[in-house]
Write a protein that holds these residues in place. Structure first.
Motif, PDB file in Angstrom:
ATOM      1  N   HIS A 107       0.879  -1.171   0.000  1.00  0.00           N
ATOM      2  CA  HIS A 107       0.000   0.000   0.000  1.00  0.00           C
ATOM      3  C   HIS A 107       0.916   1.222   0.000  1.00  0.00           C
ATOM      4  CE1 HIS A 107       0.831  -0.837   4.200  1.00  0.00           C
ATOM      5  NE2 HIS A 107       0.265   0.262   4.627  1.00  0.00           N
ATOM      6  N   ASP A 111       5.408   4.659   5.468  1.00  0.00           N
ATOM      7  CA  ASP A 111       6.409   3.709   5.970  1.00  0.00           C
ATOM      8  C   ASP A 111       6.570   2.502   5.040  1.00  0.00           C
ATOM      9  OD1 ASP A 111       3.734   3.206   6.889  1.00  0.00           O
ATOM     10  OD2 ASP A 111       4.501   1.669   8.246  1.00  0.00           O
ATOM     11  N   HIS A 112       5.854   2.498   3.922  1.00  0.00           N
ATOM     12  CA  HIS A 112       5.922   1.388   2.962  1.00  0.00           C
ATOM     13  C   HIS A 112       6.385   1.848   1.587  1.00  0.00           C
ATOM     14  CE1 HIS A 112       3.740  -1.516   5.578  1.00  0.00           C
ATOM     15  NE2 HIS A 112       3.424  -0.373   6.157  1.00  0.00           N
TER      16      HIS A 112
HETATM   17 ZN   LIG Z   1       2.931  -0.127   8.023  1.00  0.00          ZN
END
Ligand SMILES: [Zn+2]
Length: 280
Positions: A107, A111-112
């Motif tokens: 997603h 943080d990704h």
């Molecule tokens: Zn996360």
């Protein structure tokens, strides 16, 4: 570690901290604080995990951590410590960003997807400049028109520059095998189009859980993040996928656990628990 013909490696982009209450939703602090000791700001330590898969033909990177674009304030809010950073983690396997053929984003939260892009002479460019980026079309749309609750997690600098690079592959399917043995599985829950990644090679299966089950502490069914937009969808998919992983002996891989990278599950009564930890 070998998974059939594949080699899989966890790569960290360091660590960060999020509010413990938000990480455990309706579960009281009394129950999570022993295994996840909060700091003086009530934040718990989390890994910024990514997964590298070498299929022999392709090198695939799942998620890109928080990246290098954040300023001092951003680092403070999230208690970011990028050591090792993703580049250094790849270098441990003698790889550099140009060796990556495919990037998948489970997603587009910061943080990704933070390492998707970087600044080059004042311009935002894909950080993995030979890679194709696979992102669910639904997630792409959510990220570009967030609401008041979701907008803090989506920073357009992390994904918008991919659009003009010609390297963006928008996924429409709920389950898509992008390369033989590498499938994106839409789970929803955390975000409506959140995806896990399933790997299958020569009869062996692994599941990268992403934010469906971010840490080993989230294995018990009611332990669902307060961040999740559709917690009952998370619950349903946890039952389904953890149940299957336990029954069929899948390796499960945790993205945010500060200590445990992967493991196998067992069933005790009607409870599913971690049976064995595995380092990757
Ligand atoms: Zn996360």
């Amino acid at each position: 570690m070998k998974l059939g013909r594949f080699h899989i490696y966890t790569c960290l982009d360091g660590f960060f901290r999020l509010d413990g209450g938000a990480m455990f939703g309706v579960v009281p602090r009394l129950l999570w604080q022993r295994t996840n000791p909060p700091d003086e700001k009530n934040r718990i330590l989390l890994a910024l995990g990514c997964l590298l898969i070498d299929t022999g033909q392709y090198r695939i990177l799942i998620d890109t951590g928080v990246g290098e674009k954040g300023d001092e304030k951003f680092h403070q809010i999230y208690g970011i410590n990028r050591s090792p950073c993703l580049k250094a983690s790849l270098a441990r396997y003698n790889l550099s960003p140009e060796d990556i053929d495919i990037v998948v984003n489970t997603h587009l939260h910061l943080d990704h997807a933070g390492g998707n892009t970087r600044l080059e002479e004042g311009k935002l460019v894909p950080a993995f400049h030979k890679a194709e980026y696979f992102i669910h079309e639904g997630e792409w749309k959510e990220a570009l028109s967030p609401n008041e609750r979701t907008k803090a997690s989506y920073l357009t600098e992390n994904f918008l520059p991919l659009k003009d690079s010609g390297r963006l592959r928008l996924v429409r399917e709920d389950a898509l095998e992008i390369i033989k043995g590498v499938s994106l599985i839409r789970t929803g829950g955390h975000t409506p189009f959140h995806q896990c990644v399933r790997l299958e090679s020569e009869g062996q299966t692994a599941l990268f859980l992403a934010d469906l089950v971010p840490t080993t502490s989230h294995i018990p069914l009611p332990y669902i993040m307060g961040y999740d937009l559709f917690p009952l969808d998370t619950l349903q998919k946890k039952k389904e996928l953890l149940g299957k992983a336990q029954e069929d002996g899948w390796l499960i891989i945790f993205q945010h656990d500060p200590l445990v990278r992967a493991g196998y599950l067992k069933k005790t009564g009607d409870k599913i628990e971690l049976a064995e930890k595995v380092s990757l």
